[in-house]
Write an enzyme that holds these catalytic residues in place. Structure first.
Site, PDB file in Angstrom:
ATOM      1  CG  ASP A   1      -2.117   0.653   0.852  1.00  0.00           C
ATOM      2  OD1 ASP A   1      -3.132   0.171   0.984  1.00  0.00           O
ATOM      3  OD2 ASP A   1      -2.036   1.860   0.929  1.00  0.00           O
TER       4      ASP A   1
ATOM      5  CB  THR B 202     -11.761   1.632 -10.184  1.00  0.00           C
ATOM      6  OG1 THR B 202     -12.844   1.005  -9.558  1.00  0.00           O
ATOM      7  CG2 THR B 202     -10.418   1.040 -10.523  1.00  0.00           C
TER       8      THR B 202
ATOM      9  CD  GLU C  34     -14.853  -6.908  -4.830  1.00  0.00           C
ATOM     10  OE1 GLU C  34     -15.182  -7.602  -3.972  1.00  0.00           O
ATOM     11  OE2 GLU C  34     -15.045  -5.578  -5.207  1.00  0.00           O
TER      12      GLU C  34
ATOM     13  CG  LEU D  46     -14.559  -9.820  -1.326  1.00  0.00           C
ATOM     14  CD1 LEU D  46     -13.234  -9.323  -0.653  1.00  0.00           C
ATOM     15  CD2 LEU D  46     -15.131 -11.236  -1.004  1.00  0.00           C
TER      16      LEU D  46
ATOM     17  CD  GLU E  40     -17.468  -1.619   2.231  1.00  0.00           C
ATOM     18  OE1 GLU E  40     -17.819  -1.044   3.518  1.00  0.00           O
ATOM     19  OE2 GLU E  40     -17.560  -0.753   1.254  1.00  0.00           O
TER      20      GLU E  40
ATOM     21  CE  LYS F  71     -18.013  -5.344  -8.356  1.00  0.00           C
ATOM     22  NZ  LYS F  71     -17.228  -5.808  -7.161  1.00  0.00           N
TER      23      LYS F  71
ATOM     24  CB  CYS G  18     -19.561  -1.471  -4.564  1.00  0.00           C
ATOM     25  SG  CYS G  18     -18.375  -1.923  -3.422  1.00  0.00           S
TER      26      CYS G  18
ATOM     27  CE  LYS H 191     -16.376   1.353  -7.026  1.00  0.00           C
ATOM     28  NZ  LYS H 191     -16.089   0.463  -8.005  1.00  0.00           N
TER      29      LYS H 191
END
Ligand code: UGA
Length: 430
Positions: A33, A89, A147, A149, A151, A200, A256, A259
């Site tokens: 990171d 992104t 992905e 996933l 939260e 996605k 997510c 966006k």
């Protein structure tokens, strides 16, 4: 599969979960990171994200030696078998995904990775990005691996995924990526990079569409005298509809869905494909915050100026400490614009903090003190268990607006409080 050497670039909730869980599956992982303080904290097993089981796995895998963290790009990048890109992104000015972080990382790593290293794109990127990376790096070993996933359930979703999607023109590289997930027993979809990238967006936008649909149905139920919880239950029993994402609320939010809906709209506009359904999905969601504000204004007696409104829940959903693009805060902003005085409580937002116009206080009862209206905006289970007689003793008795359909109506009524629900006709409202 023998243990592989993996670098994960980006340690947000996706990158950190990916790094920690690949270590848990037996691989040797370095999580990298640009945030030096965060890397130092993670190296001490200090995880600031509210993500069940993640801190424990990070601590165990640091001890096992399979997981470590690096600032910037790891010095050992030339030795790794896979580099996962898990950088943000966000939405750019034009609504499209902003790929600055992806481009920056690729420019830095291109000279360092070995020819056999597979570059895996975990970040949510517009369709065609992997093809462009293949061209710019001059190598075929680039794989889309979106992905899914959630939260608050990231570890569970990583270790027990409903599907693993890998997309690449290089089938050998794609198979190698799929094999990393051995031990998670998920069905694997091998496809082109374009299809993988679109899976996605297609999934997140479909979920958003379902929610905008159900939020509008809830409005219709109020007008027609039907009850959205029964209507949704009836729909859930049809396997073709599916059982989840049918609970109305103050709108959908988070880092997510908002966006990704904007990004897919921008992609379809660029492809000259009209997508009115997606347009309506987004517009319906923007309208939802206004609809909730209307309910709260009505509960306050018709005007909000100078009225104390208490907000129960500030995060975008229960089970996370994330307030990014939270529908609760969208409602708060509208209330504040009409002059409401706002206090809020959320189990995951520190007391004393000022979040926009909301002063965060220490308990739901502190929120109730002096409030004319109490609005449940996040579905934290603890709000269903409140001591309603304690809420009643706060003066004046607040009207409760339950946007999540969470509260036990009979207990609230027994305490002498007025409950305004979503998706059913309240006597007081008509
Ligand atoms: C979403 C997707 O669900 C994940 O599969 C995906 O991997 C992730 O985005 C991502 O792209 O990284 P997440 O952002 O964690 O996950 O949030 P969701 O659980 O999808 O909830 C989104 C919003 O919908 C929240 O505001 C939530 O409160 C709302 N919601 C959800 C409802 O109002 N009603 C429901 O029945 C379900």
């Amino acid at each position: 599969m023998a243990a592989q050497r993996i670098a994960v670039i980006g340690t947000g909730y996706v990158g950190l979960t990916t790094a920690a869980c690949f270590a848990r599956l037996g691989h040797n992982v370095v999580g990298a990171d640009v945030d030096e303080a965060k890397v130092a904290a993670l190296s001490r097993a200090e995880v600031s994200l509210h993500e069940p089981a993640l801190a424990e796995i990070v601590a165990e895998e640091l001890r096992s030696g399979r997981l470590r963290f690096a600032h910037g790009l790891p010095g050992t990048l030339s030795e790794v078998d896979f580099v996962f890109l898990a950088v943000p992104t966000p939405t750019g000015n034009d609504g499209a995904a902003d790929l600055t972080a992806v481009s920056t990382v690729l420019a830095q790593l291109r000279e360092q990775i070995s020819p056999r290293c597979v570059v895996v794109v975990k970040s949510t990127v517009p369709v065609g990005t992997v093809d462009r990376i293949v061209a710019s790096l001059g190598r075929t070993t680039v794989v889309a691996n979106p992905e899914f996933l959630r939260e608050g359930h990231a570890v569970e979703d990583f270790l027990h995924p409903q599907r693993v999607v890998v997309g690449s023109a290089d089938k050998h590289a794609a198979r190698k990526v799929a094999r990393l997930y051995a031990g998670t027993d998920a069905p694997v979809l091998m496809t082109s990079s374009a299809s993988a990238e679109l899976v996605k967006y297609a999934s997140n936008c479909f979920l958003a569409m379902k929610l905008s649909y159900v939020n509008t149905l809830a409005e219709l139920c109020e007008e027609l005298g039907a009850d959205i919880s029964d209507v949704a239950e009836g729909m859930r029993l049809d396997q073709r509809v599916g059982s989840s994402f049918l609970t109305p609320g103050p709108g959908w939010g988070g880092s997510c869905l908002p966006k990704d809906t904007k990004a897919l709209l921008s992609t379809s506009a660029a492809a000259e494909v009209d997508f009115p359904l997606l347009d309506a999905t987004i517009a319906t969601n923007a309208r939802q915050a206004h609809r909730v504000t209307d309910k709260i204004r009505k509960a306050a007696g018709g005007a909000l100026s100078g009225v104390h409104v208490g907000l129960l829940g500030l995060t975008f959903k229960a089970g996370t400490d994330d307030i990014r693009d939270s529908p609760a805060l969208a409602v708060a902003e509208l209330l504040a614009a009409e002059g409401a005085l706002l206090t809020g409580y959320d189990p995951c937002v520190p007391t004393g903090r000022q979040v926009g116009a909301v002063r965060v206080v220490a308990s739901p009862y502190a929120v109730a003190e002096g409030a004319s209206v109490l609005a449940v905006l996040t579905e934290w289970p603890e709000f269903a268990e409140l001591d309603w007689s304690r809420v009643t003793s706060a003066a004046p008795h607040p009207v409760i607006v339950d946007t999540r359909g969470l509260l036990p109506a009979s207990k609230v009524a027994e305490a002498g409080l007025t409950l305004v629900s979503v998706g059913r006709r309240d006597r007081r409202e008509k």
